[in-house]
Design an enzyme around this catalytic site. Structure first.
Site, PDB file in Angstrom:
ATOM      1  N   ILE A 157       0.832  -1.202   0.000  1.00  0.00           N
ATOM      2  CA  ILE A 157       0.000   0.000   0.000  1.00  0.00           C
ATOM      3  C   ILE A 157       0.867   1.253   0.000  1.00  0.00           C
ATOM      4  O   ILE A 157       0.625   2.195  -0.757  1.00  0.00           O
ATOM      5  CB  ILE A 157      -0.955  -0.011   1.211  1.00  0.00           C
ATOM      6  CG1 ILE A 157      -1.969  -1.150   1.073  1.00  0.00           C
ATOM      7  CG2 ILE A 157      -1.667   1.329   1.350  1.00  0.00           C
ATOM      8  CD1 ILE A 157      -2.809  -1.390   2.312  1.00  0.00           C
ATOM      9  N   ASN A 212       5.691  -0.686  17.902  1.00  0.00           N
ATOM     10  CA  ASN A 212       5.366   0.602  17.286  1.00  0.00           C
ATOM     11  C   ASN A 212       4.003   1.150  17.711  1.00  0.00           C
ATOM     12  O   ASN A 212       3.498   2.095  17.095  1.00  0.00           O
ATOM     13  CB  ASN A 212       5.477   0.531  15.756  1.00  0.00           C
ATOM     14  CG  ASN A 212       4.416  -0.357  15.110  1.00  0.00           C
ATOM     15  OD1 ASN A 212       3.516  -0.851  15.774  1.00  0.00           O
ATOM     16  ND2 ASN A 212       4.531  -0.569  13.808  1.00  0.00           N
ATOM     17  N   THR A 233      -4.250   5.683   7.632  1.00  0.00           N
ATOM     18  CA  THR A 233      -5.240   4.733   7.115  1.00  0.00           C
ATOM     19  C   THR A 233      -4.793   3.313   7.425  1.00  0.00           C
ATOM     20  O   THR A 233      -5.225   2.364   6.770  1.00  0.00           O
ATOM     21  CB  THR A 233      -5.416   4.897   5.590  1.00  0.00           C
ATOM     22  OG1 THR A 233      -4.137   4.746   4.950  1.00  0.00           O
ATOM     23  CG2 THR A 233      -5.993   6.251   5.244  1.00  0.00           C
ATOM     24  N   SER A 234      -3.954   3.162   8.439  1.00  0.00           N
ATOM     25  CA  SER A 234      -3.355   1.860   8.729  1.00  0.00           C
ATOM     26  C   SER A 234      -3.988   1.213   9.952  1.00  0.00           C
ATOM     27  O   SER A 234      -4.927   0.433   9.833  1.00  0.00           O
ATOM     28  CB  SER A 234      -1.841   2.023   8.901  1.00  0.00           C
ATOM     29  OG  SER A 234      -1.209   0.773   8.991  1.00  0.00           O
ATOM     30  N   ARG A 235      -3.500   1.528  11.142  1.00  0.00           N
ATOM     31  CA  ARG A 235      -4.032   0.983  12.391  1.00  0.00           C
ATOM     32  C   ARG A 235      -4.167   2.107  13.412  1.00  0.00           C
ATOM     33  O   ARG A 235      -3.265   2.924  13.569  1.00  0.00           O
ATOM     34  CB  ARG A 235      -3.106  -0.122  12.948  1.00  0.00           C
ATOM     35  CG  ARG A 235      -3.080  -1.387  12.097  1.00  0.00           C
ATOM     36  CD  ARG A 235      -4.403  -2.153  12.175  1.00  0.00           C
ATOM     37  NE  ARG A 235      -4.423  -3.332  11.323  1.00  0.00           N
ATOM     38  CZ  ARG A 235      -4.903  -3.354  10.091  1.00  0.00           C
ATOM     39  NH1 ARG A 235      -5.394  -2.248   9.552  1.00  0.00           N
ATOM     40  NH2 ARG A 235      -4.906  -4.472   9.383  1.00  0.00           N
ATOM     41  N   ASP A 259      -8.609   7.249   8.971  1.00  0.00           N
ATOM     42  CA  ASP A 259      -9.633   6.263   8.627  1.00  0.00           C
ATOM     43  C   ASP A 259      -9.727   5.205   9.715  1.00  0.00           C
ATOM     44  O   ASP A 259     -10.551   4.297   9.624  1.00  0.00           O
ATOM     45  CB  ASP A 259      -9.291   5.610   7.282  1.00  0.00           C
ATOM     46  CG  ASP A 259     -10.378   4.664   6.791  1.00  0.00           C
ATOM     47  OD1 ASP A 259     -11.528   5.129   6.634  1.00  0.00           O
ATOM     48  OD2 ASP A 259     -10.084   3.473   6.557  1.00  0.00           O
ATOM     49  N   GLU A 264     -11.843   2.424  18.075  1.00  0.00           N
ATOM     50  CA  GLU A 264     -12.917   2.358  17.083  1.00  0.00           C
ATOM     51  C   GLU A 264     -13.852   1.177  17.249  1.00  0.00           C
ATOM     52  O   GLU A 264     -14.950   1.167  16.690  1.00  0.00           O
ATOM     53  CB  GLU A 264     -12.328   2.326  15.665  1.00  0.00           C
ATOM     54  CG  GLU A 264     -11.610   1.035  15.325  1.00  0.00           C
ATOM     55  CD  GLU A 264     -11.126   1.023  13.874  1.00  0.00           C
ATOM     56  OE1 GLU A 264     -11.550   0.117  13.138  1.00  0.00           O
ATOM     57  OE2 GLU A 264     -10.353   1.901  13.482  1.00  0.00           O
ATOM     58  N   HIS A 296     -13.129   3.681   8.810  1.00  0.00           N
ATOM     59  CA  HIS A 296     -12.466   2.456   8.371  1.00  0.00           C
ATOM     60  C   HIS A 296     -13.040   1.967   7.037  1.00  0.00           C
ATOM     61  O   HIS A 296     -13.357   0.790   6.867  1.00  0.00           O
ATOM     62  CB  HIS A 296     -12.584   1.366   9.431  1.00  0.00           C
ATOM     63  CG  HIS A 296     -11.429   0.409   9.430  1.00  0.00           C
ATOM     64  ND1 HIS A 296     -10.771   0.041  10.577  1.00  0.00           N
ATOM     65  CD2 HIS A 296     -10.812  -0.246   8.418  1.00  0.00           C
ATOM     66  CE1 HIS A 296      -9.796  -0.816  10.273  1.00  0.00           C
ATOM     67  NE2 HIS A 296      -9.806  -0.994   8.960  1.00  0.00           N
TER      68      HIS A 296
END
Length: 334
Positions: A157, A212, A233-235, A259, A264, A296
């Site tokens: 990505i 991380n 837009t990852s985690r 996102d 969440e 998401h």
């Protein structure tokens, strides 16, 4: 196999049923719209496998209950597996698979969409015009051409994001413990410290690992260029939300597009429009005019859902037939 599918929405049913039909209906899929958790695990009785999504709870307590009920396979219809206690799964003899690859363009294009929306203030412009307000005051943006963009994580990505931004004429910095020759062709690898200090825009495309978690925190935010645009837009847990809020309030962070959100699981993928959101941190985040939040949805394209469903059904079939599991997730060796 008889499979219990959790967190199932209408689109999950549509694409999983189509993929199952394309392979000759080898599996019996039972859909549940609830999150998998210790209190809902009883629903798997009579099933030998479960299919889970990003916010389902696959911690030790849930896995213990699944094992008691005869579950032998957990297949994730997503790439991330940070919600799975792999050590407990291995101890219980539960195999875990995932969707290791799906259309990288889905998340990458959404990422660039967030950048454009924040920069050109498209969300605010849209609402103004609907109110017959055609003033341009407060809507000024900047050219992406010539900006320095830092990409943290240059996997599939991250590399597509880099390709798109290279087309815009951006200068690209990358940070990744596992460098890619494909990225080197259009960008430059550097240290995290240099990337943070030099980038006008920083975008996250790395998996969530214990080392991380809260990669973006008060210390790393202080190292960034003042007024930076931050995209995730990852985690969700890559970002310390409270530290980011302080950064927004001080002006250190000039734009935020996300996102994903670290809490969440109690919000996203459901309609809460008639309720009072109890998460004060999230509500504060929503109040800023220079913040854009999507729920998401970056993965949410027909192409990606087709890939995800096909791979999920293939994972089930390979496990049932004793074939090699190309997408198995195992606990890392000590």
């Amino acid at each position: 196999m008889k499979v219990a599918v959790f967190s199932a929405k209408s689109y999950d049913r549509q694409f999983l049923d189509a993929a199952n039909a394309a392979q000759g209906h080898p599996h019996r899929l039972t859909y549940y719209d609830v999150l998998l958790a210790p209190k809902t695990a009883a629903l798997v009785e009579g099933h030998s496998a479960i299919c889970a999504f990003v916010n389902d709870d696959l911690g030790a307590q849930t896995l213990e209950r699944l094992a008691e009920l005869g579950v032998r396979l957990v297949t994730l219809r997503c790439t991330g597996f940070n919600n799975v206690d792999l050590a407990t799964a291995a101890r219980l003899g539960i195999t875990v698979t995932r969707v290791s690859v799906y259309s990288p363009y889905s998340v990458a294009e959404h990422t660039v969409g967030l950048m454009l929306m924040l920069n050109r203030k498209l969300h605010r412009a849209y609402n103004r015009v609907r109110d017959d307000n055609f003033s341009l005051e407060g809507l000024m943006g900047f050219d992406l051409h010539g900006c320095t963009v830092g990409i943290i994580g240059t996997g599939k990505i991250g590399r597509v994001v880099a390709q798109i931004l290279h087309g815009f004429g951006c200068d690209l910095y990358g940070y990744d413990p596992y460098p890619s020759e494909a990225f080197r062709e259009i960008g430059t690898y550097t240290t995290l410290e240099t990337l943070l200090a030099a980038s006008d825009i920083i975008t996250l495309h790395c998996p969530l690992l214990p080392e991380n978690e809260h990669l973006i925190n008060a210390t790393t935010i202080a190292q960034m260029k003042r007024g930076v645009m931050l995209i995730n837009t990852s985690r969700g847990k890559l970002v310390d939300t409270k530290a980011v809020i302080e950064g927004i309030k001080s002006g250190q962070i000039g734009y935020l597009g996300i996102d994903v959100y670290e809490e969440e699981d109690s919000l996203f993928f459901q309609d809460l429009s008639d309720t009072i959101i109890q998460d004060d941190t999230f509500q504060l985040l929503q109040s800023f005019p220079n913040v854009v939040i999507t729920a998401h949805q970056a993965f949410f394209t027909r192409n990606a859902l087709t890939d995800i469903a096909r791979t999920t059904i293939e994972n089930l079939t390979c496990f049932e037939q004793g074939l090699p599991l190309a997408n198995e997730v195992k606990q890392p060796s000590p």
